[in-house]
Design a protein around this motif. Sequence first.
Motif, PDB file in Angstrom:
ATOM      1  N   ALA A 100     -22.504  13.571  -9.523  1.00  0.00           N
ATOM      2  CA  ALA A 100     -22.386  12.118  -9.333  1.00  0.00           C
ATOM      3  C   ALA A 100     -23.047  11.364 -10.488  1.00  0.00           C
ATOM      4  CB  ALA A 100     -23.013  11.716  -8.001  1.00  0.00           C
ATOM      5  N   VAL A 101     -24.218  11.829 -10.935  1.00  0.00           N
ATOM      6  CA  VAL A 101     -24.892  11.192 -12.068  1.00  0.00           C
ATOM      7  C   VAL A 101     -24.016  11.315 -13.319  1.00  0.00           C
ATOM      8  CG1 VAL A 101     -26.906  11.269 -13.597  1.00  0.00           C
ATOM      9  CG2 VAL A 101     -27.210  11.535 -11.133  1.00  0.00           C
ATOM     10  N   ILE A 102     -23.444  12.480 -13.544  1.00  0.00           N
ATOM     11  CA  ILE A 102     -22.565  12.686 -14.703  1.00  0.00           C
ATOM     12  C   ILE A 102     -21.415  11.684 -14.666  1.00  0.00           C
ATOM     13  CG2 ILE A 102     -20.856  14.250 -15.716  1.00  0.00           C
ATOM     14  CD1 ILE A 102     -22.742  16.563 -14.985  1.00  0.00           C
ATOM     15  N   GLY A 103     -20.775  11.543 -13.506  1.00  0.00           N
ATOM     16  CA  GLY A 103     -19.653  10.612 -13.372  1.00  0.00           C
ATOM     17  C   GLY A 103     -20.049   9.174 -13.672  1.00  0.00           C
ATOM     18  N   ARG A 104     -21.198   8.746 -13.113  1.00  0.00           N
ATOM     19  CA  ARG A 104     -21.662   7.377 -13.348  1.00  0.00           C
ATOM     20  C   ARG A 104     -21.965   7.143 -14.824  1.00  0.00           C
ATOM     21  NH1 ARG A 104     -26.440   5.489 -10.075  1.00  0.00           N
ATOM     22  NH2 ARG A 104     -25.626   3.443 -10.624  1.00  0.00           N
ATOM     23  N   VAL A 105     -22.644   8.099 -15.448  1.00  0.00           N
ATOM     24  CA  VAL A 105     -23.046   7.948 -16.849  1.00  0.00           C
ATOM     25  C   VAL A 105     -21.819   7.939 -17.757  1.00  0.00           C
ATOM     26  CG1 VAL A 105     -24.250   9.101 -18.752  1.00  0.00           C
ATOM     27  CG2 VAL A 105     -25.366   8.852 -16.533  1.00  0.00           C
ATOM     28  N   LYS A 106     -20.884   8.846 -17.532  1.00  0.00           N
ATOM     29  CA  LYS A 106     -19.684   8.889 -18.368  1.00  0.00           C
ATOM     30  C   LYS A 106     -18.890   7.585 -18.258  1.00  0.00           C
ATOM     31  CE  LYS A 106     -18.330  13.642 -19.045  1.00  0.00           C
ATOM     32  NZ  LYS A 106     -17.303  14.647 -18.695  1.00  0.00           N
ATOM     33  N   ASN A 107     -18.737   7.090 -17.025  1.00  0.00           N
ATOM     34  CA  ASN A 107     -18.005   5.829 -16.831  1.00  0.00           C
ATOM     35  C   ASN A 107     -18.707   4.668 -17.522  1.00  0.00           C
ATOM     36  OD1 ASN A 107     -15.939   6.999 -15.355  1.00  0.00           O
ATOM     37  ND2 ASN A 107     -16.904   6.588 -13.379  1.00  0.00           N
ATOM     38  N   ALA A 108     -20.032   4.638 -17.474  1.00  0.00           N
ATOM     39  CA  ALA A 108     -20.780   3.548 -18.104  1.00  0.00           C
ATOM     40  C   ALA A 108     -20.742   3.635 -19.629  1.00  0.00           C
ATOM     41  CB  ALA A 108     -22.222   3.550 -17.606  1.00  0.00           C
ATOM     42  N   LEU A 109     -20.731   4.847 -20.174  1.00  0.00           N
ATOM     43  CA  LEU A 109     -20.740   5.016 -21.625  1.00  0.00           C
ATOM     44  C   LEU A 109     -19.353   4.916 -22.251  1.00  0.00           C
ATOM     45  CD1 LEU A 109     -23.369   7.883 -22.045  1.00  0.00           C
ATOM     46  CD2 LEU A 109     -23.681   5.422 -22.433  1.00  0.00           C
ATOM     47  N   GLN A 110     -18.310   5.016 -21.460  1.00  0.00           N
ATOM     48  CA  GLN A 110     -16.939   4.983 -21.992  1.00  0.00           C
ATOM     49  C   GLN A 110     -16.653   3.701 -22.784  1.00  0.00           C
ATOM     50  OE1 GLN A 110     -15.553   7.632 -22.150  1.00  0.00           O
ATOM     51  NE2 GLN A 110     -13.357   7.425 -22.182  1.00  0.00           N
TER      52      GLN A 110
END
Length: 187
Positions: A100-110
């Motif tokens: 879940a953290v990976i998903g949130r971080v990737k979406n925010a950094l995109q």
Amino acid sequence: MTMNGARRVRRSMLPVAVLAVLAAGCGTQRAGDATAGGAPSGAVATPSVPADHLCPGESPSPVPSSTPTSSTPPTDHYAENHGFMVPFQLHGDRRCQGLAVIGRVKNALQPLRKKGDFTPESVSRTIAGLGYPNVRTYEDGSGVGFLIEADDYPVCVEGAVSATATEAEAFGGYPDHDGCEQPSGGH
């Protein structure tokens, strides 16, 4: 022979008899024989690994084929001496938390990646804005690397953002070390 002499002979024979029984293998099972639990006695005990379950949004992946392992120990001790640098894998609910953290971080950094606006400062600010204050960012040559301590368990997320991709992995810290930083020395 006197009574005392006969007792001494019998007492001295007891260790010899016990040794003979042990040497003969009495009470042992041979490879292929079933033990009380039904498993062959030649089976090697393996440490238990917590069962993983599918996390929200995750699809089942194919089961990897098992590769034969060598029973010969390595002659160099590199793996043994550097085991403190191998991070723990996450299992169960902690694995789901890491994903879940990976998903949130990737979406925010995109959006940063698409704009080409990924500096250590912008990446750190973006990740901290998600509620993860323990963030370390650094230039990694082709982009910006990051290390997040999502909680004190720890659940750690390490990754990088570059012009071509945003990548991240979750892990559970290191042996003999608190936190998410890779240790520089072990025992």
